[in-house]
Design an enzyme around this catalytic site. Structure first.
Site, PDB file in Angstrom:
ATOM      1  N   TYR A 150       0.834  -1.201   0.000  1.00 48.89           N
ATOM      2  CA  TYR A 150       0.000   0.000   0.000  1.00 48.89           C
ATOM      3  C   TYR A 150       0.872   1.257   0.000  1.00 48.89           C
ATOM      4  O   TYR A 150       0.507   2.268  -0.587  1.00 48.89           O
ATOM      5  CB  TYR A 150      -0.937  -0.020   1.210  1.00 48.89           C
ATOM      6  CG  TYR A 150      -2.191   0.800   1.026  1.00 48.89           C
ATOM      7  CD1 TYR A 150      -3.066   0.544  -0.029  1.00 48.89           C
ATOM      8  CD2 TYR A 150      -2.512   1.828   1.906  1.00 48.89           C
ATOM      9  CE1 TYR A 150      -4.216   1.298  -0.200  1.00 48.89           C
ATOM     10  CE2 TYR A 150      -3.659   2.581   1.741  1.00 48.89           C
ATOM     11  CZ  TYR A 150      -4.502   2.309   0.687  1.00 48.89           C
ATOM     12  OH  TYR A 150      -5.649   3.064   0.523  1.00 48.89           O
TER      13      TYR A 150
ATOM     14  N   LYS B 132      -3.253   8.612   2.533  1.00 44.53           N
ATOM     15  CA  LYS B 132      -4.500   8.490   3.294  1.00 44.53           C
ATOM     16  C   LYS B 132      -4.341   9.054   4.708  1.00 44.53           C
ATOM     17  O   LYS B 132      -5.290   9.599   5.279  1.00 44.53           O
ATOM     18  CB  LYS B 132      -4.943   7.021   3.360  1.00 44.53           C
ATOM     19  CG  LYS B 132      -5.426   6.453   2.037  1.00 44.53           C
ATOM     20  CD  LYS B 132      -6.729   7.092   1.559  1.00 44.53           C
ATOM     21  CE  LYS B 132      -7.292   6.337   0.369  1.00 44.53           C
ATOM     22  NZ  LYS B 132      -8.524   6.966  -0.154  1.00 44.53           N
TER      23      LYS B 132
END
Length: 259
Positions: free
Chosen positions: A159, A166
């Site tokens: 990720y 995020k």
């Protein structure tokens, strides 16, 4: 009468029938909202038109690159024209990173890849909130919701830069909530469990992530996009009128476990 009856809501980022944004839009339509759509490209515009036709829904679909402040200003001029100058809610469902920045070591992230992920995934919330502000004020306030993921606070394999972007997004939620709260504008995030969206295909090992949630979460199953859509609906509605600056998890409880 639905809880969003007669209220206008802007939904960004619908790409196909699997999109969380699309399921949010369906929840909003079900509850009587006048949904306005914003997409990045003409291809996505055609795709959303096809989805709406299939659902028997008519709604405006505008084009906008939310990282371009001039395009955002033009978008909200268009939104104002079709919403009588008032907006009750905004869903920010926009995120992007180069696929080659998601694998390997995070320490290898390029400067360009870092900037692209943050501008696309976090700064776009800021530009849209700024653009929507006056329309939300004209409606007496409203809700802004964005979509996050557990990788914002934990290391999730493959990720990488998106997790850091995020984290920036969730911090922006808190700062925007502080800025806009006096105007009765609430800003929240929904952190969804892994869902088989188009964007998820870029994450190596995604199927294993879904399987782990199904096995280890308290509810022992995958989360569905409709469940996330209904949660976004709640946060955009007056039922959540006392909630702002929060990240609400919709992941079948996976985030509470100590694995």
């Amino acid at each position: 009468m639905g809880i969003m009856e007669g209220k206008s809501v802007l939904v960004t980022g619908v790409r196909n029938e699997r999109s969380i944004a699309w399921h949010t839009a369906l929840s909003l339509h079900r509850e009587g909202a006048n949904v306005i759509y914003s997409v990045f490209s003409e291809r996505e515009q055609a795709g959303v038109k096809k989805l709406l036709d299939g659902a028997g829904i008519t709604a405006p679909i505008f084009l906008c690159d939310a990282s371009d402040e001039e395009q955002v200003a033009h978008l909200f001029q268009q939104v104002s024209e079709v919403s009588e100058g008032k907006l009750a809610g905004l869903l920010h469902s926009i995120a992007f990173a180069n696929k080659d920045e998601l694998g390997g070591e995070y320490v290898a992230t390029s400067k360009e890849g870092f900037a692209l992920a943050h501008v696309s995934s976090s700064f776009t919330l800021v530009t849209l909130a700024k653009g929507a502000r006056e329309l939300l004020k004209a409606a007496g306030g409203g809700g802004i919701v964005t979509l996050s993921y557990l990788g914002a606070e934990r290391v999730v394999p493959n990720y990488n830069i998106m997790g850091v972007a995020k984290a920036s997004l969730e911090a922006s939620v808190r700062y925007l909530a502080s800025d806009l709260g006096a105007e009765n504008i609430r800003v929240n995030a929904v952190s969804a469990g892994p869902i088989r969206t188009l964007a998820a295909r870029a994450i190596s090992g995604f199927d294993a992530m879904v399987k782990e949630v199904a096995e280890k979460s308290p509810l022992k199953r995958e989360v569905t996009p409709a469940e996330v859509g209904d949660t976004v609906l709640f946060l955009l509605s007056d039922w959540a009128r006392g909630v702002t600056g929060e990240t609400l998890y919709v992941d079948c409880g996976y985030h509470i476990m100590g694995y």
